[in-house]
Motif scaffolding. Structure first.
Motif, PDB file in Angstrom:
ATOM      1  N   ALA A 142      76.290  64.429 -19.519  1.00 43.32           N
ATOM      2  CA  ALA A 142      75.059  63.924 -18.799  1.00 43.32           C
ATOM      3  C   ALA A 142      74.719  64.413 -17.569  1.00 43.32           C
ATOM      4  N   GLY A 143      75.710  64.308 -16.553  1.00 43.58           N
ATOM      5  CA  GLY A 143      75.403  64.780 -15.276  1.00 43.58           C
ATOM      6  C   GLY A 143      74.650  66.199 -14.884  1.00 43.58           C
ATOM      7  N   PHE A 144      75.012  66.847 -15.817  1.00 40.58           N
ATOM      8  CA  PHE A 144      74.669  68.420 -15.812  1.00 40.58           C
ATOM      9  C   PHE A 144      73.165  68.420 -16.513  1.00 40.58           C
ATOM     10  N   GLY A 145      72.750  67.496 -17.259  1.00 44.45           N
ATOM     11  CA  GLY A 145      71.549  67.463 -18.117  1.00 44.45           C
ATOM     12  C   GLY A 145      70.370  67.459 -17.125  1.00 44.45           C
ATOM     13  N   PRO A 146      70.051  66.479 -16.349  1.00 41.21           N
ATOM     14  CA  PRO A 146      68.857  66.584 -15.234  1.00 41.21           C
ATOM     15  C   PRO A 146      68.896  67.792 -14.517  1.00 41.21           C
ATOM     16  N   LEU A 147      69.985  68.341 -14.243  1.00 43.86           N
ATOM     17  CA  LEU A 147      69.880  69.770 -13.403  1.00 43.86           C
ATOM     18  C   LEU A 147      69.617  70.706 -14.254  1.00 43.86           C
ATOM     19  N   ALA A 148      69.963  70.847 -15.488  1.00 45.00           N
ATOM     20  CA  ALA A 148      69.605  72.062 -16.328  1.00 45.00           C
ATOM     21  C   ALA A 148      67.857  71.927 -16.405  1.00 45.00           C
ATOM     22  N   ALA A 149      67.662  70.727 -16.875  1.00 44.44           N
ATOM     23  CA  ALA A 149      66.035  70.216 -17.064  1.00 44.44           C
ATOM     24  C   ALA A 149      65.188  70.750 -15.887  1.00 44.44           C
ATOM     25  N   GLY A 150      65.796  70.331 -14.500  1.00 45.38           N
ATOM     26  CA  GLY A 150      65.053  70.795 -13.315  1.00 45.38           C
ATOM     27  C   GLY A 150      65.018  72.242 -13.145  1.00 45.38           C
ATOM     28  N   VAL A 151      66.025  73.039 -13.371  1.00 44.65           N
ATOM     29  CA  VAL A 151      65.988  74.621 -13.293  1.00 44.65           C
ATOM     30  C   VAL A 151      65.109  75.145 -14.280  1.00 44.65           C
ATOM     31  N   LEU A 152      65.006  74.784 -15.585  1.00 46.26           N
ATOM     32  CA  LEU A 152      64.257  75.349 -16.235  1.00 46.26           C
ATOM     33  C   LEU A 152      62.597  74.901 -15.991  1.00 46.26           C
ATOM     34  N   HIS A 153      62.391  73.689 -15.557  1.00 44.91           N
ATOM     35  CA  HIS A 153      61.090  73.429 -14.969  1.00 44.91           C
ATOM     36  C   HIS A 153      60.732  74.313 -13.823  1.00 44.91           C
ATOM     37  N   SER A 154      61.518  74.295 -13.003  1.00 47.78           N
ATOM     38  CA  SER A 154      61.245  75.789 -11.749  1.00 47.78           C
ATOM     39  C   SER A 154      60.995  77.004 -12.212  1.00 47.78           C
ATOM     40  N   ALA A 155      61.867  77.447 -13.346  1.00 48.79           N
ATOM     41  CA  ALA A 155      61.900  78.705 -13.875  1.00 48.79           C
ATOM     42  C   ALA A 155      60.571  78.851 -14.559  1.00 48.79           C
ATOM     43  N   THR A 156      60.101  78.017 -15.320  1.00 46.63           N
ATOM     44  CA  THR A 156      58.769  78.246 -16.281  1.00 46.63           C
ATOM     45  C   THR A 156      57.729  77.654 -15.537  1.00 46.63           C
ATOM     46  N   GLY A 157      57.599  76.879 -14.891  1.00 53.25           N
ATOM     47  CA  GLY A 157      56.355  76.238 -13.985  1.00 53.25           C
ATOM     48  C   GLY A 157      55.935  74.959 -14.945  1.00 53.25           C
ATOM     49  N   GLY A 158      56.643  74.503 -15.893  1.00 53.74           N
ATOM     50  CA  GLY A 158      56.270  73.659 -16.671  1.00 53.74           C
ATOM     51  C   GLY A 158      57.371  72.931 -17.521  1.00 53.74           C
ATOM     52  N   TRP A 159      57.116  71.704 -18.248  1.00 58.87           N
ATOM     53  CA  TRP A 159      57.972  71.117 -18.917  1.00 58.87           C
ATOM     54  C   TRP A 159      58.214  71.290 -20.513  1.00 58.87           C
ATOM     55  N   ASP A 160      57.391  72.268 -21.009  1.00 61.79           N
ATOM     56  CA  ASP A 160      57.531  72.599 -22.438  1.00 61.79           C
ATOM     57  C   ASP A 160      58.795  73.028 -22.758  1.00 61.79           C
ATOM     58  N   VAL A 161      59.550  73.892 -22.169  1.00 63.17           N
ATOM     59  CA  VAL A 161      60.872  74.482 -22.278  1.00 63.17           C
ATOM     60  C   VAL A 161      61.899  73.193 -22.332  1.00 63.17           C
ATOM     61  N   SER A 162      61.730  72.428 -21.187  1.00 62.37           N
ATOM     62  CA  SER A 162      62.808  71.371 -21.162  1.00 62.37           C
ATOM     63  C   SER A 162      62.826  70.163 -22.229  1.00 62.37           C
ATOM     64  N   LEU A 163      61.496  70.160 -22.486  1.00 58.84           N
ATOM     65  CA  LEU A 163      61.224  69.127 -23.667  1.00 58.84           C
ATOM     66  C   LEU A 163      61.616  69.811 -24.786  1.00 58.84           C
ATOM     67  N   GLY A 164      61.388  70.921 -25.044  1.00 58.07           N
ATOM     68  CA  GLY A 164      61.526  71.648 -26.435  1.00 58.07           C
ATOM     69  C   GLY A 164      63.378  71.667 -26.851  1.00 58.07           C
ATOM     70  N   LEU A 165      63.828  71.808 -25.411  1.00 57.00           N
ATOM     71  CA  LEU A 165      65.202  71.739 -25.539  1.00 57.00           C
ATOM     72  C   LEU A 165      65.947  70.685 -26.076  1.00 57.00           C
ATOM     73  N   LEU A 166      65.217  69.409 -25.392  1.00 54.29           N
ATOM     74  CA  LEU A 166      65.860  68.099 -25.712  1.00 54.29           C
ATOM     75  C   LEU A 166      65.615  67.849 -27.160  1.00 54.29           C
ATOM     76  N   LEU A 167      64.487  68.306 -27.670  1.00 52.87           N
ATOM     77  CA  LEU A 167      64.090  68.303 -29.153  1.00 52.87           C
ATOM     78  C   LEU A 167      65.200  69.036 -29.970  1.00 52.87           C
ATOM     79  N   ALA A 168      65.523  70.110 -29.505  1.00 52.18           N
ATOM     80  CA  ALA A 168      66.610  70.751 -30.058  1.00 52.18           C
ATOM     81  C   ALA A 168      67.960  70.284 -30.149  1.00 52.18           C
ATOM     82  N   LEU A 169      68.087  69.574 -29.032  1.00 53.82           N
ATOM     83  CA  LEU A 169      69.476  68.795 -29.020  1.00 53.82           C
ATOM     84  C   LEU A 169      69.426  67.667 -29.888  1.00 53.82           C
ATOM     85  N   LEU A 170      68.458  67.036 -30.438  1.00 53.31           N
ATOM     86  CA  LEU A 170      68.189  66.101 -31.359  1.00 53.31           C
ATOM     87  C   LEU A 170      69.024  66.397 -32.779  1.00 53.31           C
ATOM     88  N   VAL A 171      69.179  67.605 -32.975  1.00 52.43           N
ATOM     89  CA  VAL A 171      69.717  68.068 -34.295  1.00 52.43           C
ATOM     90  C   VAL A 171      71.183  67.891 -33.970  1.00 52.43           C
TER      91      VAL A 171
END
Length: 426
Positions: A360-389
């Motif tokens: 959990a400690g690395f989750g927010p960091l990974a989401a923030g890095v993806l946001h900075s790299a892509t300029g949006g939140w779609d990839v971060s939210l898509g990753l969370l959806l994928a992790l639901l499986v």
């Protein structure tokens, strides 16, 4: 002579149960406040200590990482010193850490945060063992009470931080939470003494499952233990990512900053009653897989809606509040329901929370890095959806009616799950 019953022994037993219940309540009330009370005064701490942006980021990450790093120590200390002694020591650590943070010296701020995090980690891990040992027929209801009290104390600490800061400065806002932790430590003192005396007795008392609940063998060889750990880790990751980044997601979607902040508050508030209701429901069910499936469906709707229609932010905040407000309490309850005795519950709790909080400690960091790299939140939210499986998959495996067996067979069919008394026919 008329033979009479043994009221003194009965009275002593009841008094011990009441004292244990008071100790449990005070323990759980101190497992969130020292963490949630620091974020609202980060600005004042930055100015007071001259912290850089990196320093502030480290300060916000340390509590979660401490929960993961120190969780594995709790079962070891409980076996060597006794569960009650370990909990009393954890509360002393929390108190010392809170007081150390008000020293006007930056290293003391970080060291105090680590100490408080270490104490909270130990308390988190040992709470299921206390419930399993002292209240084996109240696992669901008392786990629910514990989860609800954690949520309430965390919300109260966050809500009072700014008013306390205005009233007496950031030192008052931080130091005030040393009072309830010190009171809790004093209450656990007699429990620790009683626990040490009981440990010195040569007898071995069977647990509520009909066995001693010994913790011989390695949990690392139990597939069920790994399923519980993975489910707790992924549920915790979802919680911390959304708690950290939902305001930014909502602001980027066009919502006002104040509205975005209120959405997070609502998401947290929705989870308070669920912290009680979900453990009670889970303990009454022989098989908790239907609860896992329901949580997965709710989370999929919330994350999917946030991805495709972020303008309906209030709907998704409530939906996600239901999902994350149910997932972690269920995972916490499974620590007791899947354990044959208190010692196994403590070890499983340590294993699951070590892996869970580190992930959990690395989750927010990974989401923030993806946001900075892509300029949006779609990839971060898509990753969370994928992790639901995998979260649902591990949850379904962990929710099967089985117990951990630290012997030749890692699983044993749970044919006699103890149901809390409110569910029994009177």
């Amino acid at each position: 002579m008329n033979a009479s019953p043994k009221p003194p022994a009965l009275t002593t037993s009841r008094a011990a149960a009441v004292w244990s219940l008071i100790g449990l309540v005070l323990l759980t009330l101190n497992l969130r406040a020292a963490i949630t009370g620091i974020s609202p005064v980060l600005g004042e701490l930055r100015d007071a200590f001259g912290l850089s942006g990196v320093g502030v980021s480290v300060l916000t990450t340390l509590p979660v990482l401490s929960l993961g790093l120190f969780a594995s120590l709790a079962p070891v200390l409980a076996r060597r010193l006794g569960t009650e002694v370990a909990i009393a020591g954890a509360l002393v650590l929390i108190t010392a850490g809170i007081l150390l943070r008000v020293v006007p010296y930056a290293p003391a701020l970080y060291a105090g945060t680590v100490l408080a995090g270490a104490g909270i980690a130990m308390g988190n891990v040992l709470t299921p063992a206390v419930i399993k040992r002292a209240f084996p027929r109240r696992v669901g209801s008392l786990t629910g009470v514990a989860m609800m009290l954690m949520a309430v104390s965390g919300a109260v600490a966050a809500g009072l931080a700014v008013p306390l800061d205005h009233a007496g400065g950031w030192r008052l806002a931080l130091a005030v939470w040393a009072v309830p932790s010190l009171v809790a430590a004093l209450v656990w003192g007699p429990l620790a003494i009683r626990g040490r005396r009981a440990a010195a007795e040569p007898t071995s008392r069977p647990d509520a499952r009909g066995g001693t609940g010994r913790a011989d063998g390695s949990l690392l060889r139990s597939p069920l233990a790994w399923c519980v750990t993975a489910f707790m880790g992924l549920a915790s990751l979802m919680f911390y990512v959304l708690m950290s980044w939902l305001p930014e997601i909502m602001r980027d979607a066009g919502h006002a900053p104040a509205t975005a902040g209120m959405m997070v508050s609502i998401m947290m508030f929705v989870g308070i009653p669920l912290g009680y209701l979900v453990p009670v429901l889970a303990a009454r069910l022989r098989d908790q897989r239907v609860v896992v499936a329901g949580i997965g469906a709710v989370m999929a709707v919330g994350l999917g809606g946030l991805l495709v229609a972020p303008s309906a932010g209030w709907v998704w905040a409530v939906t996600l509040g239901i999902g994350i407000g149910s997932a972690f309490p269920l995972a916490y309850t499974l620590l007791s329901l899947r354990s044959p005795g208190p010692s196994v519950a403590a070890r499983l709790s340590g294993m699951a929370q070590t892996g869970g909080y580190l992930l959990a400690g690395f989750g927010p960091l990974a989401a923030g890095v993806l946001h900075s790299a892509t300029g949006g939140w779609d990839v971060s939210l898509g990753l969370l959806l994928a992790l639901l499986v995998p979260e649902i998959a591990f949850g379904l495996l962990a929710a099967r009616p089985t117990y951990i067996r630290l012997g030749p067979a890692p699983l044993v069919e749970a044919k006699e799950i103890v149901v809390p008394e409110p569910a029994r026919a009177r």
